[in-house]
Write a protein that holds these residues in place. Structure first.
Motif: not given
Length: 185
Positions: A3-6, A29-44
């Protein structure tokens, strides 16, 4: 699917570009900075590579793989309404002439991106820079928010169509600086 998506990142997190070769691993890999918004689109759930990773969307055009355990340790989970409110808070609703007039004429040379089909096995399209000359006439046909990790809140991608039917992507601020409303002196 959980149920965790956003989410919003409280700390940077390592990711892998979603469109790279299937044999990718954590070394890429590389890093995405803190404060960025995202959404899980596939659990794979049936992933053959990078098991335990999920696919996330970061902005309208970027997709990455991230290890779910790493994401859980640095993310603050949001409801859909909280997520949409935070996205809206990053947007500047300061109108310019470009928001009212969709027909444009270039008063400066402008670098834009043209998407080309990819004939390799991945089939993922790629962009190439194209320079449009002064006097080019066109119209805006699409607008999207695209943060690209920037703190610049007015960092939009616009789709433009020029005479002859060619389509290009260009950043809103660059188009605003390099154009005027068509027919205005």
């Amino acid at each position: 699917m959980c149920d965790k998506k956003y989410f919003i990142l409280n700390e940077p997190v390592s990711v892998v570009i979603a469109y790279q070769e299937a044999e990718s691993d954590e070394e890429d890999t590389f890093k995405i900075d803190k404060g960025q918004l995202g959404e899980i689109i596939d659990q794979r759930n049936h992933a053959l590579f990078l098991p335990g990773w999920v696919r996330i969307a970061h902005g309208p055009n970027d997709e990455f793989f991230v290890k779910m355990s790493n994401l859980q340790s640095v993310a603050e989970w949001l409801t859909e309404n909280e997520y949409q409110a935070k996205v809206a808070a990053k947007q500047i609703f300061q109108e310019t002439w470009l928001d009212k007039e969709k027909q444009i004429e270039l008063i400066k040379t402008l670098e834009v991106c043209k998407w080309l089909p990819n004939t390799t096995t991945s089939g993922i399209p790629y962009s190439v820079p194209v320079y449009l000359p002064i006097g080019t006439v066109g119209k805006v046909y699409e607008l999207a928010w695209d943060y690209e990790g920037s703190d610049d809140k007015q960092y939009w991608v616009m789709g433009i169509e020029v005479a002859g039917g060619q389509h290009y992507d260009v950043m809103y601020p660059e188009l605003l600086k390099a154009s005027k409303a068509f027919g205005n002196s």
